[in-house]
Design an enzyme around this catalytic site. Structure first.
Site, PDB file in Angstrom:
ATOM      1  N   LYS A 121      -1.102  -6.971  -9.325  1.00 47.91           N
ATOM      2  CA  LYS A 121      -2.068  -7.141  -8.226  1.00 47.91           C
ATOM      3  C   LYS A 121      -1.673  -6.101  -7.163  1.00 47.91           C
ATOM      4  O   LYS A 121      -0.792  -6.329  -6.340  1.00 47.91           O
ATOM      5  CB  LYS A 121      -1.972  -8.576  -7.670  1.00 47.91           C
ATOM      6  N   CYS A 149       9.511   1.648   3.509  1.00 48.01           N
ATOM      7  CA  CYS A 149      10.423   0.540   3.843  1.00 48.01           C
ATOM      8  C   CYS A 149      11.836   1.054   4.051  1.00 48.01           C
ATOM      9  O   CYS A 149      12.670   0.356   4.585  1.00 48.01           O
ATOM     10  CB  CYS A 149      10.410  -0.508   2.748  1.00 48.01           C
ATOM     11  N   GLU A 181       9.381  -4.367  12.960  1.00 46.95           N
ATOM     12  CA  GLU A 181       9.113  -3.215  12.101  1.00 46.95           C
ATOM     13  C   GLU A 181       7.814  -2.563  12.590  1.00 46.95           C
ATOM     14  O   GLU A 181       6.793  -3.233  12.723  1.00 46.95           O
ATOM     15  CB  GLU A 181       8.934  -3.677  10.651  1.00 46.95           C
ATOM     16  N   PHE A 220       0.818  -1.227   0.000  1.00 49.01           N
ATOM     17  CA  PHE A 220       0.000   0.000   0.000  1.00 49.01           C
ATOM     18  C   PHE A 220       0.842   1.264   0.000  1.00 49.01           C
ATOM     19  O   PHE A 220       0.365   2.323  -0.403  1.00 49.01           O
ATOM     20  CB  PHE A 220      -0.938   0.012   1.229  1.00 49.01           C
ATOM     21  N   GLU A 228      -5.027  -3.618  -1.911  1.00 45.94           N
ATOM     22  CA  GLU A 228      -6.470  -3.351  -1.906  1.00 45.94           C
ATOM     23  C   GLU A 228      -6.808  -2.061  -1.153  1.00 45.94           C
ATOM     24  O   GLU A 228      -7.935  -1.597  -1.168  1.00 45.94           O
ATOM     25  CB  GLU A 228      -7.248  -4.548  -1.350  1.00 45.94           C
ATOM     26  N   ARG A 229      -5.773  -1.470  -0.479  1.00 51.19           N
ATOM     27  CA  ARG A 229      -6.061  -0.273   0.315  1.00 51.19           C
ATOM     28  C   ARG A 229      -6.042   1.007  -0.522  1.00 51.19           C
ATOM     29  O   ARG A 229      -6.718   1.964  -0.187  1.00 51.19           O
ATOM     30  CB  ARG A 229      -5.050  -0.140   1.459  1.00 51.19           C
ATOM     31  N   SER A 258       5.405  -7.006   3.259  1.00 52.27           N
ATOM     32  CA  SER A 258       5.982  -7.342   4.562  1.00 52.27           C
ATOM     33  C   SER A 258       6.741  -8.670   4.482  1.00 52.27           C
ATOM     34  O   SER A 258       6.475  -9.499   3.601  1.00 52.27           O
ATOM     35  CB  SER A 258       4.869  -7.417   5.606  1.00 52.27           C
TER      36      SER A 258
HETATM   37  P1  NAD Z   1       1.556  -6.618   3.027  1.00 57.41           P
HETATM   38  O1  NAD Z   1       2.608  -7.669   3.101  1.00 57.41           O
HETATM   39  O2  NAD Z   1       0.439  -6.669   3.998  1.00 57.41           O
HETATM   40  O3  NAD Z   1       0.853  -6.630   1.568  1.00 57.41           O
HETATM   41  C1  NAD Z   1       1.627  -6.680   0.392  1.00 57.41           C
HETATM   42  C2  NAD Z   1       0.800  -7.374  -0.690  1.00 57.41           C
HETATM   43  O4  NAD Z   1       0.540  -8.721  -0.284  1.00 57.41           O
HETATM   44  C3  NAD Z   1      -0.536  -6.713  -0.960  1.00 57.41           C
HETATM   45  O5  NAD Z   1      -0.766  -6.708  -2.350  1.00 57.41           O
HETATM   46  C4  NAD Z   1      -1.523  -7.599  -0.213  1.00 57.41           C
HETATM   47  O6  NAD Z   1      -2.784  -7.627  -0.842  1.00 57.41           O
HETATM   48  C5  NAD Z   1      -0.869  -8.967  -0.266  1.00 57.41           C
HETATM   49  N1  NAD Z   1      -1.171  -9.794   0.929  1.00 57.41           N
HETATM   50  C6  NAD Z   1      -1.433  -9.355   2.180  1.00 57.41           C
HETATM   51  N2  NAD Z   1      -1.652 -10.393   3.005  1.00 57.41           N
HETATM   52  C7  NAD Z   1      -1.519 -11.516   2.263  1.00 57.41           C
HETATM   53  C8  NAD Z   1      -1.620 -12.927   2.550  1.00 57.41           C
HETATM   54  N3  NAD Z   1      -1.898 -13.364   3.787  1.00 57.41           N
HETATM   55  N4  NAD Z   1      -1.402 -13.791   1.551  1.00 57.41           N
HETATM   56  C9  NAD Z   1      -1.107 -13.352   0.305  1.00 57.41           C
HETATM   57  N5  NAD Z   1      -1.011 -12.046  -0.019  1.00 57.41           N
HETATM   58  C10 NAD Z   1      -1.205 -11.140   0.938  1.00 57.41           C
HETATM   59  O7  NAD Z   1       2.312  -5.207   3.078  1.00 57.41           O
HETATM   60  P2  NAD Z   1       1.661  -3.768   3.186  1.00 57.41           P
HETATM   61  O8  NAD Z   1       1.128  -3.568   4.566  1.00 57.41           O
HETATM   62  O9  NAD Z   1       0.787  -3.490   2.043  1.00 57.41           O
HETATM   63  O10 NAD Z   1       2.984  -2.874   3.003  1.00 57.41           O
HETATM   64  C11 NAD Z   1       3.871  -2.570   4.052  1.00 57.41           C
HETATM   65  C12 NAD Z   1       5.026  -3.538   4.101  1.00 57.41           C
HETATM   66  O11 NAD Z   1       5.712  -3.548   2.839  1.00 57.41           O
HETATM   67  C13 NAD Z   1       6.072  -3.146   5.124  1.00 57.41           C
HETATM   68  O12 NAD Z   1       6.516  -4.304   5.766  1.00 57.41           O
HETATM   69  C14 NAD Z   1       7.188  -2.541   4.288  1.00 57.41           C
HETATM   70  O13 NAD Z   1       8.473  -2.594   4.857  1.00 57.41           O
HETATM   71  C15 NAD Z   1       7.111  -3.393   3.065  1.00 57.41           C
HETATM   72  N6  NAD Z   1       7.731  -2.735   1.935  1.00 57.41           N
HETATM   73  C16 NAD Z   1       8.941  -3.197   1.529  1.00 57.41           C
HETATM   74  C17 NAD Z   1       9.594  -2.586   0.491  1.00 57.41           C
HETATM   75  C18 NAD Z   1      10.928  -3.074   0.035  1.00 57.41           C
HETATM   76  O14 NAD Z   1      11.356  -2.652  -1.013  1.00 57.41           O
HETATM   77  N7  NAD Z   1      11.605  -3.931   0.756  1.00 57.41           N
HETATM   78  C19 NAD Z   1       8.988  -1.505  -0.167  1.00 57.41           C
HETATM   79  C20 NAD Z   1       7.730  -1.073   0.252  1.00 57.41           C
HETATM   80  C21 NAD Z   1       7.107  -1.705   1.317  1.00 57.41           C
END
Ligand code: NAD
Length: 495
Positions: free
Chosen positions: A171, A279, A381, A147, A174-175, A224
């Site tokens: 994909k 991140c 985190e 998101f 969704e937020r 994450s």
């Molecule tokens: P998230 O892991 O909750 O979601 C990421 C994606 O995975 C979304 O598209 C979501 O729909 C999907 N998802 C969520 N839960 C899932 C599940 N149980 N099974 C399958 N798919 C699922 O992350 P977020 O809250 O949207 O974003 C924040 C996180 O992203 C933080 O941990 C941040 O550090 C990380 N991030 C990392 C980088 C990097 O380059 N390393 C960059 C941006 C964000």
């Protein structure tokens, strides 16, 4: 109310199920996004598979022209894109423009695709025999994004995947799904044929369908760490090429010789910009020595208290709300845990309310001092506007602590000492390192990627690494009939 559908084969498609989308500044529902699963992913793979051969056969120079046009359109429409980001994410308008500019860098890099796809050629590898290699697209590839950067992170993937000749399925989170749909509209206007880029919205069912689908050759994921690890494991088990970037805990070391005003500026921007939902946000300040620590905390405290917090429509705001009420409450829970476990709560951002925006997901800047490595606020985190100060006695203790942390995304050192800076860049176990630069996100001509639990897979995103991730190598060894004499050869060929 804004109805946000999938985009498959150039058409907007709405499935029955949907998820509410909120404006984090007001706390009100602003839209509903379609929630796809296996059926929508099947349809997107079919559209992408049909579009792939013609796109792969399009010359790199023509594909580059789409990139040039996309760059121009993004520039012309950046305010509209930024408003779409802020309305569902909550970040300030200037911060949204910054994210767009960093995504645009990758489009600019992709403009050079004719050069980037050049292979190598060796004449006379054996008598009358030449060898050359080429990089060919993988086919249909997918991207799953978080998101916090609804435009930049999809653009870490799409431009290079497309420029290399692949068809792409996004994909998004969704937020905040509106900005990715707007991006698709810009790509189409830039000349991308229908079906080459598809957007399927949804949560876990859509992700699982991508990971299991035999028609998808590769998956790029950013999110994450627990989900990154899951995506990597399940995607690889299904035979796909996977790169999965995860979470972070980024430390900024302040040496006794550093310019403390500069270090405090850096910590304010890197710790509280985008409400800490980056991140590459700095969440741990590591002053070396008690004197440095006292002077740094004295500078930070009044500035954290004076942070200007407001909606994206307020041009003076330095940070906005958090993305959801649940996330705001989770971050507030970390502050409570820090206090309970013995950290000194120098500035407490809980309980913030803004007139006219009482239902928004607000949390003020928070500063915790005397945090220790056994505390939850240090280990996990937080992803919010919470900066922890961990005091260390010397440089070696700072390096040892950072290297022992499970995450290894970004880090920085602030110093005037070249020896310390050089030693830091060489010995630190982190993928992206800043020297007097708080958020060392590599520019578009380099690649982005952390180490340790911040990445699963062997390729970073964008830059040169992405050419390798989104293509497969083919090497041709050729001899023309005039060179073939002497009958069958049964020994292993050698030059
Ligand atoms: P998230 O892991 O909750 O979601 C990421 C994606 O995975 C979304 O598209 C979501 O729909 C999907 N998802 C969520 N839960 C899932 C599940 N149980 N099974 C399958 N798919 C699922 O992350 P977020 O809250 O949207 O974003 C924040 C996180 O992203 C933080 O941990 C941040 O550090 C990380 N991030 C990392 C980088 C990097 O380059 N390393 C960059 C941006 C964000």
């Amino acid at each position: 109310m804004n109805q946000i559908g999938h985009i498959i084969g150039g058409k907007t498609v709405s499935s029955g199920a949907s998820t509410p989308v909120f404006n984090p500044a007001t706390g009100e529902q602003s839209g509903a996004v379609a929630s796809g699963g296996a059926a929508e992913i099947d349809a997107a793979v079919a559209a992408a598979t049909a579009a792939f051969p013609a796109w792969a056969a399009t010359t790199p120079a023509r594909r580059a022209r789409v990139m040039y046009e996309m760059r121009r359109l993004m520039e012309a429409r950046k305010d509209e894109l930024a408003r779409a980001i802020s309305a569902e994410h909550g970040k300030t308008h200037s911060d949204a423009l910054g994210e767009i500019a960093r995504g645009q860098e990758v489009v600019e890099f992709a403009c050079g695709i004719p050069h980037l796809l050049k292979g190598s050629f060796s004449a006379n590898v054996a008598t009358s025999m030449d060898s050359f290699d080429q990089r060919q697209p993988l086919g249909v590839v997918a991207g799953i994004t978080p998101f916090n950067f609804p435009v930049m992170v999809p653009l870490w993937m799409m431009p290079m995947a497309l420029a290399c000749g692949n068809a792409f399925i996004l994909k998004p989170s969704e937020r905040d799904p509106s900005a990715p749909n707007l991006l698709w509209a810009l790509w189409r206007e830039a000349g991308l044929p229908d079906g080459v880029l598809n957007v399927v919205h949804g949560g876990k069912p859509a992700v699982d369908a991508i990971l299991d689908h035999p028609g998808i050759a590769a998956v790029s994921f950013v999110g994450s760490t627990p989900i990154a690890q899951y995506v990597y494991g399940r995607g690889c088990a299904a035979g796909k090429r996977v790169q999965a970037l995860g979470g972070a805990k980024n430390h900024l070391v302040v040496m006794p010789d550093a310019d403390l005003d500069q270090a405090a500026d850096a910590l304010m921007g890197a710790g509280y910009g985008s409400a800490g939902e980056r991140c590459m946000a700095v969440s741990v300040a590591v002053p070396v020595g008690e004197k440095t620590a006292d002077a740094l905390v004295a500078r930070l405290k009044p500035r954290v208290q004076a942070l200007k917090i407001g909606p994206a429509t307020d041009a003076g705001a330095e940070m906005g709300p958090l993305v959801t009420a649940a996330h705001r409450d989770k971050v507030a829970g970390y502050i409570a845990a820090g206090e309970q476990q013995g950290a000194e709560l120098v500035v407490d951002g809980r309980g913030l309310s803004l007139q006219g925006y009482e239902k928004g997901y607000w949390l003020g800047g928070t500063l915790l001092d005397r945090v220790t490595t056994d505390m939850t606020v240090y280990q996990e985190e937080i992803f919010g506007p919470v900066l922890s100060v961990v005091r260390v006695p010397d440089y070696a203790a700072a390096v040892g602590m950072i290297n022992a942390h499970p995450f290894g995304n970004g880090t920085a050192i602030f110093t005037r000492d070249g020896d310390a800076a050089r030693d830091f860049t060489q010995s630190i176990q982190v993928g992206m390192v800043g020297v007097n630069v708080p958020i060392p996100v590599p520019v578009g001509t380099h690649s982005f990627g952390g180490w340790k639990a911040s990445i699963f897979g062997s390729h970073g995103v964008y830059g040169p690494e992405s050419v390798h991730f989104y293509t497969k190598l083919k090497t041709v060894t050729a001899r023309w009939p005039t060179g073939i004499r002497g009958g069958a050869q049964f020994t292993f060929p050698s030059s």
